[in-house]
Structures are given as structure tokens and as C-alpha cells.
Write a protein that holds these residues in place. Sequence first.
Motif, PDB file in Angstrom:
ATOM      1  N   VAL A  13     -26.269  64.909 -18.042  1.00  0.00           N
ATOM      2  CA  VAL A  13     -26.038  66.204 -17.375  1.00  0.00           C
ATOM      3  C   VAL A  13     -25.292  66.005 -16.066  1.00  0.00           C
ATOM      4  CG1 VAL A  13     -27.168  68.176 -16.265  1.00  0.00           C
ATOM      5  CG2 VAL A  13     -28.028  67.318 -18.447  1.00  0.00           C
ATOM      6  N   SER A  14     -25.684  65.012 -15.278  1.00  0.00           N
ATOM      7  CA  SER A  14     -25.021  64.743 -13.999  1.00  0.00           C
ATOM      8  C   SER A  14     -23.581  64.278 -14.213  1.00  0.00           C
ATOM      9  CB  SER A  14     -25.808  63.690 -13.219  1.00  0.00           C
ATOM     10  OG  SER A  14     -25.184  63.386 -11.991  1.00  0.00           O
ATOM     11  N   HIS A  15     -23.369  63.384 -15.182  1.00  0.00           N
ATOM     12  CA  HIS A  15     -22.032  62.844 -15.430  1.00  0.00           C
ATOM     13  C   HIS A  15     -21.071  63.911 -15.931  1.00  0.00           C
ATOM     14  CE1 HIS A  15     -18.965  59.920 -16.522  1.00  0.00           C
ATOM     15  NE2 HIS A  15     -18.918  60.442 -17.745  1.00  0.00           N
ATOM     16  N   LEU A  16     -21.583  64.827 -16.762  1.00  0.00           N
ATOM     17  CA  LEU A  16     -20.722  65.864 -17.339  1.00  0.00           C
ATOM     18  C   LEU A  16     -20.571  67.079 -16.432  1.00  0.00           C
ATOM     19  CD1 LEU A  16     -21.927  65.854 -21.075  1.00  0.00           C
ATOM     20  CD2 LEU A  16     -19.938  64.685 -20.077  1.00  0.00           C
ATOM     21  N   HIS A  17     -21.186  67.048 -15.254  1.00  0.00           N
ATOM     22  CA  HIS A  17     -21.165  68.186 -14.330  1.00  0.00           C
ATOM     23  C   HIS A  17     -19.727  68.691 -14.126  1.00  0.00           C
ATOM     24  CE1 HIS A  17     -22.872  70.600 -11.013  1.00  0.00           C
ATOM     25  NE2 HIS A  17     -21.680  70.432 -10.468  1.00  0.00           N
ATOM     26  N   ASP A  18     -19.499  69.948 -14.489  1.00  0.00           N
ATOM     27  CA  ASP A  18     -18.147  70.521 -14.373  1.00  0.00           C
ATOM     28  C   ASP A  18     -18.160  71.939 -13.816  1.00  0.00           C
ATOM     29  OD1 ASP A  18     -19.261  71.906 -16.476  1.00  0.00           O
ATOM     30  OD2 ASP A  18     -17.706  71.426 -17.939  1.00  0.00           O
ATOM     31  N   GLY A  19     -19.288  72.336 -13.218  1.00  0.00           N
ATOM     32  CA  GLY A  19     -19.364  73.668 -12.634  1.00  0.00           C
ATOM     33  C   GLY A  19     -19.667  74.765 -13.631  1.00  0.00           C
ATOM     34  N   THR A  20     -20.088  74.405 -14.859  1.00  0.00           N
ATOM     35  CA  THR A  20     -20.419  75.390 -15.883  1.00  0.00           C
ATOM     36  C   THR A  20     -21.815  75.104 -16.439  1.00  0.00           C
ATOM     37  OG1 THR A  20     -19.626  74.166 -17.825  1.00  0.00           O
ATOM     38  CG2 THR A  20     -17.973  75.356 -16.520  1.00  0.00           C
ATOM     39  N   ILE A  21     -22.224  75.934 -17.401  1.00  0.00           N
ATOM     40  CA  ILE A  21     -23.517  75.741 -18.045  1.00  0.00           C
ATOM     41  C   ILE A  21     -23.443  74.735 -19.191  1.00  0.00           C
ATOM     42  CG2 ILE A  21     -24.254  78.078 -17.464  1.00  0.00           C
ATOM     43  CD1 ILE A  21     -23.728  78.844 -20.397  1.00  0.00           C
TER      44      ILE A  21
END
Length: 397
Positions: A357-365
Motif C-alpha cells: 500500500v505504501s509503495h503503490l501510494h499514488d494519491g488515489t484509493i
Amino acid sequence: MQKNPLSIIILILASLSAFGPISIDMYLPAFSTIARELNVSASTVELSLASFFIGLAVGQIFYGPLADRYGRKKPLYFGLGLYIVASLICLFTKNIEMLIIFRFFQALGSCSGMVISRAIVRDLFSYRDTARVFSLLMLIMGVAPIVAPLVGGYITEYFGWRAVFGVMALFSSASLAAIVRFLPETHQFDARVRIQDSVKNYLTILRDRQFLGYALSGGAAQAGLFAYITGSSYVFIDIFGIAPRSFGWVFGINALGLIAASQINSRLLRKYTSDFVLERIYVVVAFFATILALAGVLKWGFWGVFVPLFLFISSLGMTFPNSSAGAMASQKKTAGSASALLGTIQFSLAAAAAGIVSHLHDGTIRPMCFTIGTFGLAAFLVHRIMVKKEFMQLEGT
């Protein structure tokens, strides 16, 4: 000490089990505040949660053999002492690196209670009763995910985020005092258990298909829960605009669903086996996990995420007690080591979910929803492949 009512012992065991939820959930509403005050990104703050999960996974490996050799209470004293010290250091930390490091040590302390509480349940109860006791513990400790973020939100607003760690230190100090006074020793010193043999013991347990199937499927389901925990603060506060102190109510509603399901599970176990319930509930887990993955891809709004998320989290109230009971059923002689290995498997998957979840953080759900969907479906598949063929073997264990 041996004459203490069983209700007091179960309450202490529930408080030990609650260290994880309290340590994880209480500071979630403060993520944005921590990021702002320490001048880091939200994804960097999320790493402090991932480091906690890693600490839970690593620490449990060591507490199992220690609890089998030296008894249940001495390792608890060490673990809670470490937790108190680490909490105080987190309270006074000046940078995110120190917070990440000492959240790891805080986890090393807290997992003593999580491992040893499961082992004590196995010491005191038969297999047929363990799932019911785990459900009861979930009812009591279920207050933690409801109260912790609410309390954390208000503490953060009125006293600052550092005070949250002060409350954790106070809670652990009170729990330590209760253990000293009221908790009996349920497993005496056993010189036959040698710490150096722990690797061999773990390998023996891992060769138990029954244990591994329950542990991996339950761990994958729990990873979905921790993907939600890791991403929920950003999703609901930063994307959906929920106030930090109101976030606790959103979080609490989901926790109530989990508690309600765990109590329904307890009633179902009066008539059905835990395997009968598990076979059906994993279908529900997979279904709502898939719906959440679609919600992430299609960018559904608040209700499009909240409703299937509530139903997914609720269904876990039936997977956790039953998968734990199934994994521990054949491990009476090595209950401490089996409990430790069970926790290590579960929280290794939880750490992986938090890291994703942290690595894929892109400002979306998307990161949160996609990760929940992946692990929820994995839980269903692992159970079907590894456990279903063993289905009726536990009857009468």
C-alpha cells in the motif's frame, strides 16, 4: 493466585491481545499531523506502520520457544517492559527515522502478549472450546479498534500526537501490574525444551499441512485487514475529507461489524464445526474483496468503498477465531512455538500488505482497494487448496 476467576484471566488475555490493535489504531488519525510536523510525506509515515508489522512478525519467532521453556509469565515481563520503554522514546522522538525504528521495538514488546495469550488459551481449553474462547477474546479486545482511533483523534487534536504514545505507555504499565497480580502460570519451566532446537521445532510445525493451510489462509485474510488499516487514514481523511476526530467513528463502525460477526460465529459454533463455518465465510471474504478491487479501479466514491469494506471487515470476525483454532488444534505440546509461528506468518503477510500500500501510494484509493482484493482472494484460494481436503479430520480432535 490460582483461584482468580476465569473472567479476570480472560480479561487479562484480552488486554494482551489488544496491544496490537491499540498500538496500530490509536495513532492512525494522527498520520496527517505527524507528516506535517515532521515534514515528510504520508507514505513515509505509513512506513512506521510497516515497521511495526515487521517487528510483530520477527518478535513472535523468539517468544514461542521462550514461553515453552521458561513458562508464560517471564517472557511477558520482558516484552511489556520493552514496550513501555519504546513507547516513551516514540513520545519524545524528533524525526521520522526514530519513530520508524522504535515502532519496530514497540512491536517486539507488544507481540509477547499476542503470542502468549494464544498459548495460554491452548493451555487452559480443549480444541472444541478454543474457537469459542477466541471469539470471546475478540469481543472484549474488539473494543480497542473502536475506542483507540476515537481516543487517538481527540488526544491528537487537544494534546498533540506525541501524547498518544504516552497513553500507550500507561496502558502497558497497567497491564503489566495486572499480570503480576492476577495471571497464573499455566506452563511450568520445561528443561526438555531447548531454545537451540527452535528452528527444528518450527520446521516440524511447518510440515503440518493442517497448521500451514489454516495459518496461510487466515494470514492472507488478516493482510487484507492491515492493507485497510495502512491506507484508511489517507483514503478517508485526505481523499474523502473526513475530519481526523471523525475518522475514529468510521473506523469504529467497521470494528463493530467485525465484533458482531465474531459473536455470530460463537453462536454458530454451538451447532456447526469451525471448518463448516470457514468453508463458507471465505467465499464471502473473496466476494467483497473482489468488489473492493473493482471500487479502486473504477474510482467509486465514499459509499462505494465504505459499504463493501464494512462487509469485508465484518466477515473477518469469522475467519480469525476459526483459522486460529484450526492451526493450533494439533499443537498442544508445542503451543507456544505454534502460536509464535502462526503470528509470524500472519504479520509477515500484514507487513507485506502495508508495504505494498505504501509503495503503490499514488494519491488515489487504488492501492488500498487493490491490495485488499488480492489478499482476500488469496485467502479463499489457499483455504480451498490446502485445507478443504482435511475438512472432517478435526471432528473429535
